[in-house]
Enzyme design. Structure first.
Site, PDB file in Angstrom:
ATOM      1  N   GLY A 118     -54.171  -6.666  24.951  1.00 31.17           N
ATOM      2  CA  GLY A 118     -53.625  -7.291  26.147  1.00 31.17           C
ATOM      3  C   GLY A 118     -53.741  -6.347  27.335  1.00 31.17           C
ATOM      4  N   THR A 119     -53.524  -5.075  27.060  1.00 30.49           N
ATOM      5  CA  THR A 119     -53.652  -4.058  28.106  1.00 30.49           C
ATOM      6  C   THR A 119     -55.054  -4.057  28.701  1.00 30.49           C
ATOM      7  OG1 THR A 119     -51.906  -2.602  27.268  1.00 30.49           O
ATOM      8  CG2 THR A 119     -53.695  -1.542  28.482  1.00 30.49           C
TER       9      THR A 119
ATOM     10  N   GLN B 140     -46.465 -11.912  26.733  1.00 30.22           N
ATOM     11  CA  GLN B 140     -45.200 -12.242  26.066  1.00 30.22           C
ATOM     12  C   GLN B 140     -44.997 -13.746  25.871  1.00 30.22           C
ATOM     13  OE1 GLN B 140     -42.861 -10.270  24.663  1.00 30.22           O
ATOM     14  NE2 GLN B 140     -44.016  -8.428  25.148  1.00 30.22           N
TER      15      GLN B 140
ATOM     16  N   HIS C 202     -51.434  -9.630  18.674  1.00 29.59           N
ATOM     17  CA  HIS C 202     -50.356  -9.221  17.766  1.00 29.59           C
ATOM     18  C   HIS C 202     -48.960  -9.622  18.238  1.00 29.59           C
ATOM     19  CE1 HIS C 202     -48.748  -5.454  19.757  1.00 29.59           C
ATOM     20  NE2 HIS C 202     -49.802  -5.714  20.488  1.00 29.59           N
TER      21      HIS C 202
ATOM     22  N   CYS D  93     -35.030   8.250  27.058  1.00 25.54           N
ATOM     23  CA  CYS D  93     -35.533   8.850  25.822  1.00 25.54           C
ATOM     24  C   CYS D  93     -36.604   8.005  25.173  1.00 25.54           C
ATOM     25  CB  CYS D  93     -34.398   9.041  24.832  1.00 25.54           C
ATOM     26  SG  CYS D  93     -33.373  10.425  25.264  1.00 25.54           S
TER      27      CYS D  93
END
Lengths: 139, 408
Positions: free
Chosen positions: B71-72, B179, B201, B325
């Protein structure tokens, strides 16, 4: 990403809480960055009799807090001031590199608690410390 | 230990039918679709069939589908491809502040190549205002790229309205539908977009394969040089197994979309209600109703997301967070910050994304475990404390107000 020791201290943190009649209180970090540590200590006869922590932060931050409170128990103030952030990380079997800056503040919080204690006692930091911060003046 | 996988927005478990459809192409049906003998023609036929299925699922034409490696890659190809192919017409691009980094960083790359960009704000629900889009259009604007739905908070954007505006101004419109494809209905004609990205995926297909739909007549610069594959836009021998798997997965997802949407929406709302009832000082991120059927995103005040994820993992619950994080930087999620959440709140985010395998029992298990975990972490947190001004953290620029204003 974390060592077993980090996960152990994260899952079963030692010395969680706050000493109500603490002799010294140390607070470091910033919630904007995602890490705040508060360490409270009880001092008797020049030794750390008890230490407790409260921490807002990631797994590393909690494990570091837990470890530093464990390392410091029974130590003299001079010995306690020798504990560095790196020593805490080493005692945990190491931390991921990106956690070394933001989450490894345990020794800083401890030092602030000791400084607070000394200030309340009207004493300065022991002179032998080469990197002692502000608050070292006798009052 | 029980495993409750609630990170379906990150990736999904491939369907058994998908794996079975792919296997022959990883073995005996290994022909190169570009060759001419019958074994190769077999692979070519499988490729054509897959392209047909994907086109049908999007209400598009087969020749408009370009298969990519992710997708990227589809996002990169759309944005850079349109910008370079149309740069004589103009050099201004409009996108939003909450796009996936595949879009944001592609646009930022173009800024370094002489293009100008506008990053539109969103409201507190993560919604782009079409009026802002229209106001940002200049004579120099060549492309608008707004995601169909946000990956972190699930907000579904008013794509049809924005597409209408783009069309009126003669500007091309790309949407990142990674999405939404296979999760909510997609008809490219009805949406009115010119380009649309998807990823295998995310809808129970394999990893390493995506697609870009490009409306016939829209100019896109060739993205990978080499052979003539994928309409001469993306050279390289096709990932036949992956493409076949993607197509089967999409066909099956679209086939059961209506019932799955109803089921997931019910489960999602059950989870949201349950969390709100059981845990104080929690907020739902994203739009209350215009959100993906499988998306829940919360912020738990006074705790940090990574601690939450590690604790959930200990009891077999897989989720994700937008805390610094877990975002891989010192900053928490750009999406949550763009929605106006303060840093200290954004650090406490948790996304639980439901999927095909999610059962009501899974949600009950989360509702059973989560309150205790949140309480435990909150009991460890020094909220209500003033933080020293000579903070040890160099990124501390401003006084915090939230933590000291709350007491449990």
């Amino acid at each position: 990403m974390y060592t077993d020791k980090v996960m152990d201290h994260f899952t079963n943190p030692r010395n969680v809480g706050e000493i109500q009649d603490a002799d010294g209180v140390g607070l470091v970090g910033n919630p904007i960055c995602g890490d705040v540590m508060k360490i409270t200590i009880k001092v008797e006869g020049g030794r750390i009799k008890d230490a407790k922590f409260k921490t807002f932060g990631c797994g590393a931050a909690i494990a570091v807090s837990s470890m530093v409170t464990e390392l410091v128990l029974g130590k003299t103030l001079e010995e306690a001031l020798e504990i560095s952030n790196k020593a805490v990380a080493d005692a945990l079997g190491g931390l991921p590199p990106k956690k070394m800056h933001c989450s490894n503040l345990g020794a800083d919080a401890l030092r602030k608690a000791i400084e607070d204690y000394l200030e309340k006692q009207g004493k300065g930091l022991p002179e032998s410390r080469p990197d002692s911060e502000e608050g070292g003046e006798d009052s | 230990m029980k495993l409750v996988y609630l990170d379906n927005a990150a990736t999904t478990k491939p369907r058994q039918e998908v794996v079975e459809a792919m296997l022959p192409f990883l073995g005996e049906r290994y022909g190169n679709p570009s060759s001419i003998y019958s074994m190769a023609r077999d692979a070519k036929a499988a490729l054509d069939e897959a392209r047909g299925k994907v086109a049908k699922a999007l209400c598009a034409r087969p020749e408009e589908i370009i298969f990519t490696g992710s997708g990227t890659e589809a996002d990169n190809m759309a944005i850079k491809g349109v910008a370079y192919a149309n740069s004589r017409r103009g050099k201004h691009i409009i996108t939003s502040a909450i796009e996936h980094h595949a879009v944001l960083d592609s646009v930022k790359r173009l800024e370094k190549r002489g293009f100008q960009a506008t990053f539109l704000p969103v409201d507190s629900c993560g919604m782009v205002d079409p009026k802002d889009v229209e106001a940002a259009i200049t004579d120099d604007t060549v492309l608008i790229s707004i995601m169909h739905a946000n990956n972190e908070v699930g907000t579904i954007q008013p794509i049809e309205t924005i597409a209408h505006i783009a069309k009126n101004h003669g500007v091309l419109f790309h949407t990142d539908a990674v999405q939404t494809t296979g999760h909510i209905p997609i008809d490219v004609k009805q949406l009115g977009v010119d380009l649309l990205s998807l990823s295998g995926h995310k809808f129970k297909g394999p990893k390493g394969v995506g697609a870009l739909w490009v409306k016939k007549g829209v100019k896109v610069e060739r993205y990978i040089d080499g052979g003539g594959q994928e309409g001469n836009k993306r050279a390289g021998t096709e990932n036949v197994a992956g493409i076949v798997g993607l197509a089967v997965a999409l066909e099956l997802s679209v086939g059961e979309l209506e019932q799955e949407t109803a089921r997931l929406t019910q489960l999602r709302d059950y989870l949201i209600k349950g969390v709100r009832e059981r845990i104080p000082h929690v907020r739902l991120n994203g739009h209350p109703t215009k959100r993906l059927p499988g998306n829940t995103s919360f912020c738990f005040e006074f705790i940090e997301g990574e601690s939450l994820l590690l604790s959930l993992d200990k009891v077999g619950i897989c989720g994700s967070s937008g805390s610094a994080c877990t975002s891989g930087s010192l900053e928490p999620s750009h999406v949550l910050l763009a929605m106006g959440l303060p840093h200290e709140i954004a650090h406490g985010s948790l996304r639980l994304s439901l999927g095909h395998e999610t059962t009501p029992q899974d949600i009950d298990y989360v509702l059973e475990m989560l309150p205790g975990i949140v309480s435990r972490l909150r009991a460890m947190s020094p909220f209500g404390e003033e933080v020293s001004s000579d903070s040890a953290c160099p990124c501390a620029q401003e006084e915090h107000s939230l933590v000291k204003s709350h007491q449990f």
